[in-house]
Motif scaffolding. Structure first.
Motif, PDB file in Angstrom:
ATOM      1  N   ARG A 709       0.852  -1.196   0.000  1.00 18.10           N
ATOM      2  CA  ARG A 709       0.000   0.000   0.000  1.00 18.10           C
ATOM      3  C   ARG A 709       0.886   1.243   0.000  1.00 18.10           C
ATOM      4  N   PHE A 710       0.502   2.233  -0.800  1.00 15.59           N
ATOM      5  CA  PHE A 710       1.228   3.495  -0.910  1.00 15.59           C
ATOM      6  C   PHE A 710       0.367   4.624  -0.346  1.00 15.59           C
ATOM      7  N   SER A 711       0.986   5.760  -0.120  1.00 14.54           N
ATOM      8  CA  SER A 711       0.223   6.893   0.430  1.00 14.54           C
ATOM      9  C   SER A 711      -0.626   7.567  -0.639  1.00 14.54           C
ATOM     10  N   GLN A 712      -0.223   7.390  -1.913  1.00 14.34           N
ATOM     11  CA  GLN A 712      -0.984   7.981  -3.016  1.00 14.34           C
ATOM     12  C   GLN A 712      -1.215   6.925  -4.094  1.00 14.34           C
ATOM     13  N   ASP A 757      13.407 -15.157   1.643  1.00 17.66           N
ATOM     14  CA  ASP A 757      12.260 -14.267   1.892  1.00 17.66           C
ATOM     15  C   ASP A 757      12.743 -12.866   2.238  1.00 17.66           C
ATOM     16  N   GLU A 758      13.779 -12.805   3.077  1.00 20.92           N
ATOM     17  CA  GLU A 758      14.329 -11.507   3.481  1.00 20.92           C
ATOM     18  C   GLU A 758      14.955 -10.790   2.281  1.00 20.92           C
ATOM     19  N   GLU A 759      15.658 -11.541   1.443  1.00 19.21           N
ATOM     20  CA  GLU A 759      16.290 -10.960   0.246  1.00 19.21           C
ATOM     21  C   GLU A 759      15.238 -10.332  -0.674  1.00 19.21           C
ATOM     22  N   ILE A 760      14.123 -11.059  -0.871  1.00 17.76           N
ATOM     23  CA  ILE A 760      13.075 -10.562  -1.772  1.00 17.76           C
ATOM     24  C   ILE A 760      12.411  -9.319  -1.187  1.00 17.76           C
ATOM     25  N   ARG A 761      12.129  -9.334   0.116  1.00 15.85           N
ATOM     26  CA  ARG A 761      11.505  -8.161   0.754  1.00 15.85           C
ATOM     27  C   ARG A 761      12.427  -6.942   0.636  1.00 15.85           C
ATOM     28  N   GLN A 762      13.733  -7.173   0.844  1.00 10.19           N
ATOM     29  CA  GLN A 762      14.692  -6.064   0.754  1.00 10.19           C
ATOM     30  C   GLN A 762      14.740  -5.509  -0.672  1.00 10.19           C
ATOM     31  N   SER A 763      14.770  -6.399  -1.667  1.00  8.88           N
ATOM     32  CA  SER A 763      14.777  -5.963  -3.068  1.00  8.88           C
ATOM     33  C   SER A 763      13.484  -5.224  -3.413  1.00  8.88           C
ATOM     34  N   LEU A 764      12.377  -5.730  -2.876  1.00  8.22           N
ATOM     35  CA  LEU A 764      11.081  -5.092  -3.115  1.00  8.22           C
ATOM     36  C   LEU A 764      11.081  -3.671  -2.562  1.00  8.22           C
ATOM     37  N   TYR A 765      11.606  -3.533  -1.337  1.00  6.98           N
ATOM     38  CA  TYR A 765      11.671  -2.205  -0.703  1.00  6.98           C
ATOM     39  C   TYR A 765      12.567  -1.263  -1.517  1.00  6.98           C
ATOM     40  N   ASN A 766      13.734  -1.747  -1.929  1.00  2.00           N
ATOM     41  CA  ASN A 766      14.663  -0.912  -2.692  1.00  2.00           C
ATOM     42  C   ASN A 766      14.050  -0.458  -4.015  1.00  2.00           C
ATOM     43  N   THR A 767      13.337  -1.371  -4.660  1.00  2.00           N
ATOM     44  CA  THR A 767      12.737  -1.063  -5.967  1.00  2.00           C
ATOM     45  C   THR A 767      11.594  -0.057  -5.839  1.00  2.00           C
ATOM     46  N   LEU A 768      10.801  -0.203  -4.778  1.00  4.07           N
ATOM     47  CA  LEU A 768       9.610   0.649  -4.609  1.00  4.07           C
ATOM     48  C   LEU A 768       9.900   1.948  -3.844  1.00  4.07           C
ATOM     49  N   GLN A 769      11.120   2.098  -3.358  1.00  7.15           N
ATOM     50  CA  GLN A 769      11.455   3.230  -2.486  1.00  7.15           C
ATOM     51  C   GLN A 769      11.047   4.600  -3.050  1.00  7.15           C
ATOM     52  N   HIS A 771       8.525   5.450  -4.476  1.00  7.74           N
ATOM     53  CA  HIS A 771       7.081   5.663  -4.325  1.00  7.74           C
ATOM     54  C   HIS A 771       6.630   5.577  -2.865  1.00  7.74           C
ATOM     55  N   LEU A 772       7.563   5.285  -1.952  1.00 11.27           N
ATOM     56  CA  LEU A 772       7.191   5.031  -0.549  1.00 11.27           C
ATOM     57  C   LEU A 772       7.338   6.255   0.359  1.00 11.27           C
ATOM     58  N   GLU A 773       7.785   7.362  -0.200  1.00 13.05           N
ATOM     59  CA  GLU A 773       7.857   8.636   0.514  1.00 13.05           C
ATOM     60  C   GLU A 773       8.624   8.550   1.833  1.00 13.05           C
ATOM     61  N   GLY A 774       9.818   7.957   1.774  1.00  7.92           N
ATOM     62  CA  GLY A 774      10.748   8.059   2.891  1.00  7.92           C
ATOM     63  C   GLY A 774      10.559   7.124   4.056  1.00  7.92           C
ATOM     64  N   ILE A 775       9.675   6.118   3.991  1.00  3.49           N
ATOM     65  CA  ILE A 775       9.540   5.208   5.142  1.00  3.49           C
ATOM     66  C   ILE A 775      10.736   4.263   5.171  1.00  3.49           C
ATOM     67  N   SER A 776      11.135   3.846   6.362  1.00  3.22           N
ATOM     68  CA  SER A 776      12.289   2.968   6.517  1.00  3.22           C
ATOM     69  C   SER A 776      11.926   1.525   6.171  1.00  3.22           C
ATOM     70  N   THR A 788      -0.473   2.205   7.623  1.00  4.82           N
ATOM     71  CA  THR A 788      -1.267   2.555   6.439  1.00  4.82           C
ATOM     72  C   THR A 788      -0.465   2.495   5.154  1.00  4.82           C
ATOM     73  N   VAL A 789       0.865   2.377   5.261  1.00 12.06           N
ATOM     74  CA  VAL A 789       1.736   2.328   4.083  1.00 12.06           C
ATOM     75  C   VAL A 789       2.765   1.215   4.285  1.00 12.06           C
ATOM     76  N   GLY A 790       3.103   0.507   3.194  1.00 11.74           N
ATOM     77  CA  GLY A 790       4.139  -0.522   3.281  1.00 11.74           C
ATOM     78  C   GLY A 790       3.644  -1.881   2.832  1.00 11.74           C
ATOM     79  N   LEU A 791       4.382  -2.918   3.210  1.00  7.62           N
ATOM     80  CA  LEU A 791       4.025  -4.295   2.860  1.00  7.62           C
ATOM     81  C   LEU A 791       2.912  -4.771   3.796  1.00  7.62           C
ATOM     82  N   MET A 792       1.722  -4.941   3.252  1.00  6.87           N
ATOM     83  CA  MET A 792       0.559  -5.286   4.075  1.00  6.87           C
ATOM     84  C   MET A 792       0.405  -6.801   4.253  1.00  6.87           C
TER      85      MET A 792
END
Length: 989
Positions: A709-712, A757-769, A771-776, A788-792
């Motif tokens: 989920r994204f903020s926009q 699983d951790e590798e994929i989540r990390q790659s997913l975060y890096n790729t989507l960063q 669009h994620l508006e600065g969340i860690s 409200t934002v992130g991997l649901m």
């Protein structure tokens, strides 16, 4: 042409009906676009807007007004790839399965372990079965899983014996649970297949007992949910007469007066956002709702809204919204204690709502200590939708021998006592007929009630498909966006219109005014195809569009065949009218043979295929019928009309008049070179398939789903390139609101470690960063229920195309080729023709697969093998057969006309004379495919590339593979028969 008046009438009626059917699609799209504008990206608001219009008149055709629901019912269904639909996750109840395996035991340790496991599940990552074993081990004492009161029962006696330890029993139970979930999966798939041509996506999620179902369109969500959730527990119960229960109802009311008085607090919770949304819709529609409630003086009696009839099974009638309240009242221990001894096991159940009424009947069924009906749906061997004596929809059933005997006993008892038998499905009484003509032998029965036709059809389908081994609860349902992406769909529409315009212009450029008449017929053909699809309620998907592209090609081909024959007749010195007459007559054989072979293929694929294969076959069959009608009759009607008015048709233009005329190519001399080329390509293709394999998509190998989920609001098509770069291949589509996306990838699908699983989540975060508006990263993956934002959510999915579907697809294709072999043998009288056609098909398919195997690693677009690719291969088969049969038809014709020619000359001249038609058809089809390939979205380029390669290879094989193989396989004596009178003898190689 004879019967012109009948053809005109049929064409006008056919066209008007198609336009009438399509008008509902245009209106539905208009209403839904208005809803999108109003909701401004809020999916909940959009749904509420459309729900509020459900029974509002939105479409006036002059002869009738239609509500939005009626418009949607008549509109064309689009598949998940084109429209999106409903995404449902079902949880198959492992608890129910365990109860069934334990033969519904009353063992206290077993039942306590079940309850404890349910509590553990609230905060556990284990499966229910794992938590059950943990709970059982904690409290078992001396009790064993292999106890005769638990799993060492008669049902499991062949697998579990009394002397087994718990560690020995656990794997057996795990396997049984897995088998039951697989059974549930298969039952659901059968039900969905029976539901219609829905091209669904159904996957098992890991080992959790969860099943993901995606159904195209949100047209009838409630009907789909009922179909999926219904356990199909059909039961036959003896029923009490209504008056027998009246004293109990009065006593129950008196007891409830005191109890309800002590519990009259009510709580109302209002959601401000939803209330605001509702008020906006009400304001828009000029409506307002009022609600009033009052506390009943007689809790039970005041809820009664109608009475049953004397001697009947109905106790009383209640409003539908009061059903649960009434059942809660009647099942209170203090109320059930009032039942007399002979009625203490009475089972209360409601019937189906009456049509156009909110009232439902209350029944009392004669129960027993075990709560097991005298007769269950397990005895049903077949069920069909029929009509009862009053002409209302009903369901007829046939029982096996055991069921027939019990049914005869039950009906005998009901006849002698003047009582009724209640037929209940999932605890709802559908009918409670009396028996007035004596015991019913033979095991036939009927469920009648207030069914709509759809409900009766669905019930018969569910009973035929079988019952679920356990209840399946919907734990999540979301509206999902189209898997192709809206941008791809929009660009696909534009590309299709460009392609169509180019084909229309080419026909006019090549054939002049006659080409314009062919264009009119082709446009009518397209209208008819979509009109029939809409009228049948079929679902249009990407594989379906492949079928339409093929039929448009065949429609053009039919006109090209006719026009080329007319040009030949004109070239032979015949007058215009005679040339037209003979051109249509002589082309008819080729047109019918080509379409019948393709049609037989489509019928076999439809009967034996599933999923994408059935969708492809549906549109292909419809297209064949409409193409034949428009090419043979409509084009002829237009040409005759023009000629009868004194018009002159040359069937060519100044540029094309002598194009491909007087060609004489020695094709057979080049066959050895063709064999070497094809042999080389086949060896390379097979070698690559064996070593390099194919890039199988999630449909075939499974993968992982990530709900982000994204903020926009975000566009899925913008995410796909960067996701594909990170994971090799990935798919993204809108999931619920516009700011939520479901991402699917098969990256390292066979590895299940926590590190991966951790590798994929990390790659997913890096790729989507971006669009994620600065969340860690920690915020992105956190389990915070309030974020409200992130991997649901994330979960692993099984392949969509199960092994048995692959097998069914293979046998369907093989079966269709056998039928085509036999038909060509029947029509051409020589097996060598059949061999040539089928060999060319195998040649084309292997080369297309080989091209994909060789190039998928470096092509700039996705070349994964998915459900749509299956449709592409089927299109290649259809095109190859169509092309080959036309050539064979000309060879047969020349063989009989020119008895003085040797076989070599017959074949070469036939191939040369059909070259104009072959190239014309291939070029027009390629124009359509290339336009969609170039101007369409990235997500359909792989699909189009397969079709382009298939058309090129199919054209080549009809000239250089099918015919030479046929020629070489004829024995020497067959060839020599043609040599005795030839002055231009050509040695046979």
């Amino acid at each position: 042409m004879q019967n012109k008046g009948l053809v005109k009438l049929f064409a006008i009626l056919f066209g008007l009906v198609s336009i009438y059917q399509l008008s509902f699609t245009f209106k539905a799209n208009s209403v839904e676009n208005n809803a999108k504008e109003f909701a401004n990206g809020d999916a909940v608001k959009e749904r509420k807007y459309l729900d509020s219009l459900a029974n509002e008149k939105v479409f006036n055709l002059g002869i009738a007004d239609y509500t939005y629901n009626e418009v949607k019912d008549k509109a064309m269904n689009l598949g998940l790839d084109l429209k999106g639909g409903i995404n449902v996750i079902l949880q198959v109840s492992v608890k129910d399965i365990l109860k069934g395996l334990a033969d519904h035991t009353n063992d206290p340790v077993f039942n306590k372990a079940l309850d404890d496991a349910s509590e553990l599940q609230k905060n556990s990552q284990n499966t229910y079965l794992e938590d059950f074993f943990i709970a059982f081990d904690k409290i078992k004492g001396d009790t064993k899983l292999a106890s005769p009161d638990i799993f060492a029962n008669r049902t499991l006696s062949e697998e579990i014996t009394f002397d087994m330890s718990d560690d020995q029993v656990k794997p057996i139970i795990s396997r049984k649970i897995d088998e039951s979930i697989v059974s549930a999966f298969e039952v659901l798939r059968k039900r969905i297949d029976e539901f219609g041509v829905t091209s669904p996506n159904i996957q098992r999620l890991g080992e959790s007992g969860r099943i993901l179902v995606e159904l195209p369109g949100v047209k009838d969500v409630e009907r789909a949910k009922k179909l999926l959730q219904s356990t199909a527990q059909l039961e036959f119960w003896d029923a009490y007469k209504g008056e027998q229960m009246i004293p109990f109802i009065v006593q129950a009311n008196n007891v409830l007066k005191e109890e309800v008085k002590a519990d009259t607090d009510t709580t109302e919770v209002a959601d401000a956002e939803n209330a605001d949304s509702d008020s906006q819709i009400d304001e828009l529609l000029g409506e307002a709702e009022t609600d009033s409630t009052s506390v009943a003086a007689n809790p039970l009696l005041d809820l009664i809204a109608g009475q049953g009839y004397q001697g009947g099974p109905v106790i009383a009638k209640f409003r539908e919204q009061d059903k649960q309240t009434v059942l809660d009242y009647l099942n209170r221990p203090s109320v059930r204690a009032l039942l007399p001894a002979e009625q203490r096991y009475a089972k209360f159940a409601f019937g189906m709502p009456e049509k156009n009424s909110e009232l439902v009947d209350l029944y009392a069924l004669i129960g027993n200590r075990e709560n097991v009906p005298p007769l269950s749906g397990a005895v049903i061997t077949n069920a069909t939708q029929q009509y009862d004596q009053l002409g209302k929809p009903a369901v007829s059933m046939q029982m096996n021998g055991k069921g027939a005997k019990i049914w005869e006993e039950m009906t005998s008892k009901a006849y002698s006592q003047g009582s009724q038998i209640a037929i209940a499905l999932d605890d709802i009484v559908y009918s409670a007929p009396g028996v007035h003509t004596g015991p019913i032998a033979g095991g036939s029965s009927e469920i009648s009630g207030n069914f709509t036709l759809n409900e009766a059809v669905d019930l018969a389908n569910v009973l035929r498909a079988g019952k679920l081994p356990a209840s399946a609860d919907i734990i999540q349902s979301e509206v999902v966006g189209p898997s192709l992406g809206q941008e791809a769909i929009d660009s696909g529409k534009i590309s299709f219109l460009i392609a169509l315009a180019l084909v229309l212009l080419w026909m006019v450029f090549y054939y002049g005014k006659a080409g314009a008449f062919a264009d009119i017929a082709m446009l009518l053909n397209i209208v008819l195809i979509f009109g029939v699809l809409s009228g049948l309620g079929a679902v249009l998907t990407l594989p379906g569009i492949a079928g339409i592209v093929l039929t448009i090609g065949m429609s053009v081909d039919a006109n090209v065949l006719i026009y080329e024959r007319i040009r030949e007749e004109i070239g032979n010195g015949k007058g215009q009218r005679e040339a037209i007459q003979d051109g249509f007559s002589n082309a008819l054989s080729s047109i019918l043979d080509a379409n019948i072979t393709t049609g037989l293929t489509a019928i076999i694929l439809f009967v034996f295929g599933t999923g994408p294969i059935k969708g492809f076959a549906t549109t292909l069959l419809i297209g064949i019928v409409t193409s034949l009608f428009t090419a043979i009759f409509i084009t002829r009607l237009l040409i005759d009309w023009y000629v009868n008015r004194g018009g002159q048709l040359n069937f060519s233009t100044g540029i094309t008049k002598n194009l491909f005329r007087n060609i004489n190519i020695e094709f057979l001399k080049k066959r050895k070179v063709a064999y070497i080329i094809s042999g080389t390509l086949l060896v390379i293709s097979i070698g690559s398939l064996l070593t390099n394999g194919l890039d199988q998509g999630v449909d075939f190998v499974g993968g992982r789903n990530y709900q982000v989920r994204f903020s926009q609001a975000v566009s899925p098509s913008e995410l796909v390139p960067s996701l594909s770069e990170a994971f090799g291949s990935a798919d993204a589509k809108t999931f619920g609101n516009a700011n939520q996306v479901k991402i699917t990838t098969k990256y390292k699908v066979n590895e299940t470690s926590a590190e991966v699983d951790e590798e994929i989540r990390q790659s997913l975060y890096n790729t989507l960063q971006p669009h994620l508006e600065g969340i860690s990263y920690d915020e992105f993956i956190s389990d915070d229920a309030h974020k409200t934002v992130g991997l649901m959510k994330s979960y692993k999915v099984s392949p969509t195309i199960a092994d048995d579907i692959k097998k069914e697809s293979f046998w369907a294709v093989l079966g269709s080729l056998i039928v085509v072999f036999l038909y060509i043998l029947f029509r051409f009288k020589k097996w060598q023709y059949s061999l040539g056609a089928v060999a060319a098909v195998f040649h084309d398919v292997i080369i297309v697969l080989g091209v994909f195997s060789l190039t998928y690693k470096f092509m700039p677009f996705n070349m994964e093998i998915d459900q749509a690719f299956i449709a592409a291969i089927l299109t290649v088969i259809g095109y190859s057969l169509n092309d080959t049969v036309v050539v064979f038809d000309r060879i047969r014709e020349y063989f009989h006309e020119h008895t003085g020619w040797n076989l070599n000359k017959v074949v070469n001249v036939s191939l040369s004379s059909t070259l104009s038609r072959t190239l014309n058809t291939s070029l027009t089809t390629l124009v359509v495919l290339l336009a969609i390939f170039i101007f369409g979205g990235d997500s359909i380029r792989g699909f189009m590339f397969a079709l382009i390669v298939g058309v090129i290879v199919g054209t080549y094989s009809s000239l250089f593979i099918a015919t030479p193989i046929m020629y070489d396989s004829l024995d020497r004596s067959e060839k020599k028969k043609k040599l005795n009178t030839s002055a231009e003898e050509v040695p046979v190689a």
